[in-house]
Design an enzyme around this catalytic site. Structure first.
Site, PDB file in Angstrom:
ATOM      1  N   LYS A 200       0.844  -1.196   0.000  1.00 31.42           N
ATOM      2  CA  LYS A 200       0.000   0.000   0.000  1.00 31.42           C
ATOM      3  C   LYS A 200       0.883   1.251   0.000  1.00 31.42           C
ATOM      4  CE  LYS A 200      -3.356   2.371   2.891  1.00 31.42           C
ATOM      5  NZ  LYS A 200      -4.196   2.313   4.071  1.00 31.42           N
ATOM      6  N   GLU A 206      10.506  -4.856   4.283  1.00 34.96           N
ATOM      7  CA  GLU A 206      10.497  -6.266   3.894  1.00 34.96           C
ATOM      8  C   GLU A 206      10.143  -6.420   2.414  1.00 34.96           C
ATOM      9  OE1 GLU A 206       9.038  -4.972   6.550  1.00 34.96           O
ATOM     10  OE2 GLU A 206       9.152  -6.314   8.277  1.00 34.96           O
ATOM     11  N   GLY A 260      -4.758  -1.564   5.186  1.00 34.06           N
ATOM     12  CA  GLY A 260      -3.999  -2.715   4.683  1.00 34.06           C
ATOM     13  C   GLY A 260      -4.627  -4.046   5.061  1.00 34.06           C
ATOM     14  N   ARG A 261      -5.056  -4.179   6.326  1.00 36.07           N
ATOM     15  CA  ARG A 261      -5.580  -5.477   6.779  1.00 36.07           C
ATOM     16  C   ARG A 261      -7.014  -5.739   6.326  1.00 36.07           C
ATOM     17  NH1 ARG A 261      -4.201  -2.106  10.800  1.00 36.07           N
ATOM     18  NH2 ARG A 261      -5.797  -1.238  12.164  1.00 36.07           N
ATOM     19  N   GLU A 346      -4.238  -6.188  15.243  1.00 34.86           N
ATOM     20  CA  GLU A 346      -3.669  -4.897  14.815  1.00 34.86           C
ATOM     21  C   GLU A 346      -4.738  -3.800  14.942  1.00 34.86           C
ATOM     22  OE1 GLU A 346      -0.264  -4.673  11.757  1.00 34.86           O
ATOM     23  OE2 GLU A 346      -1.929  -3.806  10.654  1.00 34.86           O
ATOM     24  N   HIS A 377      -5.840 -32.633  18.652  1.00 37.43           N
ATOM     25  CA  HIS A 377      -4.697 -33.462  19.054  1.00 37.43           C
ATOM     26  C   HIS A 377      -3.510 -32.608  19.464  1.00 37.43           C
ATOM     27  CE1 HIS A 377      -6.491 -37.283  17.766  1.00 37.43           C
ATOM     28  NE2 HIS A 377      -7.117 -36.528  16.883  1.00 37.43           N
ATOM     29  N   LYS A 505       9.800  -0.885  13.694  1.00 37.18           N
ATOM     30  CA  LYS A 505      10.299  -0.613  12.333  1.00 37.18           C
ATOM     31  C   LYS A 505      11.446   0.386  12.399  1.00 37.18           C
ATOM     32  CE  LYS A 505       5.936  -1.047   9.757  1.00 37.18           C
ATOM     33  NZ  LYS A 505       4.943  -0.309   8.984  1.00 37.18           N
TER      34      LYS A 505
HETATM   35  O1  F6P Z   1       2.287  -4.199  10.020  1.00 33.82           O
HETATM   36  C1  F6P Z   1       2.107  -2.854   9.741  1.00 33.82           C
HETATM   37  C2  F6P Z   1       1.574  -2.616   8.364  1.00 33.82           C
HETATM   38  O2  F6P Z   1       1.502  -1.252   8.163  1.00 33.82           O
HETATM   39  C3  F6P Z   1       0.216  -3.292   8.125  1.00 33.82           C
HETATM   40  O3  F6P Z   1      -0.831  -2.548   8.611  1.00 33.82           O
HETATM   41  C4  F6P Z   1       0.222  -3.471   6.658  1.00 33.82           C
HETATM   42  O4  F6P Z   1      -0.744  -4.391   6.261  1.00 33.82           O
HETATM   43  C5  F6P Z   1       1.639  -3.934   6.436  1.00 33.82           C
HETATM   44  O5  F6P Z   1       2.401  -3.164   7.347  1.00 33.82           O
HETATM   45  C6  F6P Z   1       2.158  -3.802   5.035  1.00 33.82           C
HETATM   46  O6  F6P Z   1       2.129  -2.484   4.576  1.00 33.82           O
HETATM   47  P1  F6P Z   1       2.268  -2.125   3.067  1.00 33.82           P
HETATM   48  O7  F6P Z   1       1.157  -2.748   2.314  1.00 33.82           O
HETATM   49  O8  F6P Z   1       2.247  -0.641   3.008  1.00 33.82           O
HETATM   50  O9  F6P Z   1       3.582  -2.681   2.565  1.00 33.82           O
END
Ligand code: F6P
Length: 537
Positions: A200, A206, A260-261, A346, A377, A505
């Protein structure tokens, strides 16, 4: 939206008094009422939601609804659907429902429909092989590169809808762990692979690191000029995507008013549409839309997200339950608990209310789970006989997709048996009676009895759904989304920001810089010792 401390409402005070009278009542006692199952069941479309195995009475239910009314849930729902900036700390509306609104009055209708069409056209061209890779070969593999909401929703749905999948093989790279990246791409043929970079913000460390590594691996083999046919991106940050080297025609936009979520319904769901085809993707959206309408229009006492959210509040704030389990009785939903962990934790893992003051009550639940029967189990022992109260959602389907009735009956026999066992438990008298049939001595029976007694009275909510389809899955996920919203309203917190993930972060960036000179970096003694040891390796 109103701004009310729930514990200061009349309903809360009444609930507290009521709780004192009901806290020790056993579900078996409550089930003496023959009409109980029918009273606490909602039948909606393909869903039968039986919440009768919860530690409530009709009085509990009406007091919980009174609480929802007193904190202004109806007004809050109107603000949510009305596009008000209810995500106050980021000054944004929360409009993921618009992504599955096919009505004439939908929010940002044209833009949303435009992106849906772009998804439709693109996925068709990949699936049918008219969009080929740079060397003319058809695409066989899709790699989604994203994390958090840009990964969990797509991976959960692609796994859930495996039965509906086409010939494309879908892979997911999320963790910045280089081994995870290499294990995913090592056997892939760049000539037949499409990479979907989903972020987003397009600033997530990452995702950018993984995308950069994958791009370099790709360019090494097929050259820079091949990138256009193999890389697409999903983002709100068009400029950053272009700077990364992806042309504007290969970008699927999304919007800041989609968290995002909650974004799997947007172009973040591109990998879903690629995996199952656009029509199934649209069915997923339509299923969610039906739940949106249910949530908006049904009175609270027959409203699935409202009732289930209130039950969560009841256990969290009155019984002091720390966590909730989600147990799907289908392997297809094995990533649902992980998906819900982000969506729920979150969103509602907040300790400051809407005035910016510390809350004086418990908020967000801890969510965990695994598919049944595997979980039986593994951790069910603790739910049955441990000291903690763990309300659980049981999600099962009337029909299996491949139609193996023998297996499905066994699976579902466990599904029903577990909720019954959790509710009834086993009394001392029952245990003794059972042991008397065995050749054990009287003394041995006496010794063993306490270990074999199950208290029972463990609450569960059963979701019995006709079949697992894109439509029912869409409705199920939307149900949990609205449940989150209702809980946030009651707890008077902002559910749609996530400032708590920022500190880690920032520190990670600092630590990365400090790797150059660990000795003179400034950290606590423990962290410094660990960094020195790491760099010595
Ligand atoms: O974990 C924090 C966060 O901002 C989430 O809310 C989001 O889904 C994720 O990082 C990934 O963010 P992006 O889509 O901006 O890479």
């Amino acid at each position: 939206m109103m701004n009310i401390n729930p514990t200061e409402t009349n309903a809360w005070k009444k609930l507290q008094l009521h709780f004192d009278t009901i806290r020790d009542t056993h579900l078996k006692e409550l089930f003496k009422d023959q009409g109980r199952a029918a009273t606490f069941t909602i039948q909606w479309q393909d869903f039968l939601v039986d919440y009768s195995k919860n530690r409530i009475t009709e009085e509990t239910k009406s007091l919980l609804i009174e609480l929802a009314e007193e904190v202004g849930l109806s007004e809050a729902i109107a603000s949510y659907y009305g596009g008000e900036a209810i995500n106050k700390t980021e000054d944004r509306p929360v409009m993921h429902t618009a992504l599955r609104d096919f009505s004439a009055t939908a929010y940002h209708k044209e833009e949303v429909a435009g992106v849906r069409n772009a998804i439709k056209t693109f996925t068709k061209s990949i699936i049918e092989g008219t969009h080929t890779g740079a060397t003319g070969k058809t695409i066989t593999d899709v790699v989604n590169i994203g994390i958090g909401g840009s990964d969990l929703g797509p991976v959960m749905v692609v796994e859930a809808l495996q039965y509906y999948k086409n010939h494309l093989t879908t892979h997911f790279i999320s963790n910045v762990d280089g081994d995870h990246v290499m294990e995913t791409i090592k056997d892939l043929d760049p000539e037949t692979t499409l990479f979907v970079i989903v972020s987003k913000t397009f600033t997530t460390q990452e995702t950018l690191s993984n995308a950069t590594t994958v791009r370099a691996w790709f360019v090494d083999q097929l050259g820079e000029e091949a990138v256009g046919s193999h890389f697409v991106a999903v983002s709100t940050n068009l400029e950053a995507v272009q700077n990364f080297g992806i042309a504007s025609e290969n970008i699927f936009p999304m919007w800041n008013w989609v968290g995002g979520r909650f974004s799997l319904w947007s172009s973040v769901g591109l990998s879903i549409a690629l995996a199952v085809g656009y029509d199934h993707f649209e069915d997923l959206l339509r299923g969610a839309q039906e739940m949106d309408i249910h949530f908006k229009e049904q009175p609270f006492d027959e409203n699935i997200p409202v009732i289930t959210a209130l039950l969560s509040v009841w256990y969290n704030n009155f019984f002091g339950a720390e966590s909730e389990a989600v147990i799907p009785y289908t392997q297809y939903l094995h990533r649902l608990p992980a998906y819900l962990q982000q969506a729920i934790m979150e969103s509602n893992g907040k300790s400051v209310d809407r005035n910016g003051n510390p809350v004086g009550y418990e908020t967000g639940n801890i969510i965990w789970g695994e598919p049944g029967t595997n979980s039986q189990h593994a951790f069910f022992q603790l739910i049955h006989q441990g000291t903690k109260l763990i309300p659980a959602d049981f999600i099962g389907f009337k029909k299996s997709l491949h139609g193996n009735v023998d297996h499905h009956d066994k699976l579902m026999a466990n599904f029903f048996a577990q909720t019954e066992a959790l509710m009834n438990g086993k009394t001392e008298a029952q245990v003794t009676e059972e042991l008397r049939e065995s050749p054990l001595s009287r003394k041995r029976i006496e010794q063993l009895t306490p270990f074999k007694v199950f208290e029972g009275n463990k609450p569960t909510t059963t979701y019995l759904i006709n079949t697992l389809s894109p439509k029912t899955l869409g409705a199920l996920v939307a149900m949990y989304e609205h449940k989150i919203f209702v809980q946030g309203v009651i707890w008077n917190i902002y559910s749609y920001d996530q400032w708590g993930v920022e500190l880690g972060k920032q520190l990670a960036k600092q630590v990365l810089r400090d790797f150059d000179d660990v000795e003179s970096s400034v950290h606590d003694a423990s962290t410094k010792q660990l960094l020195i040891s790491y760099k010595k390796a």
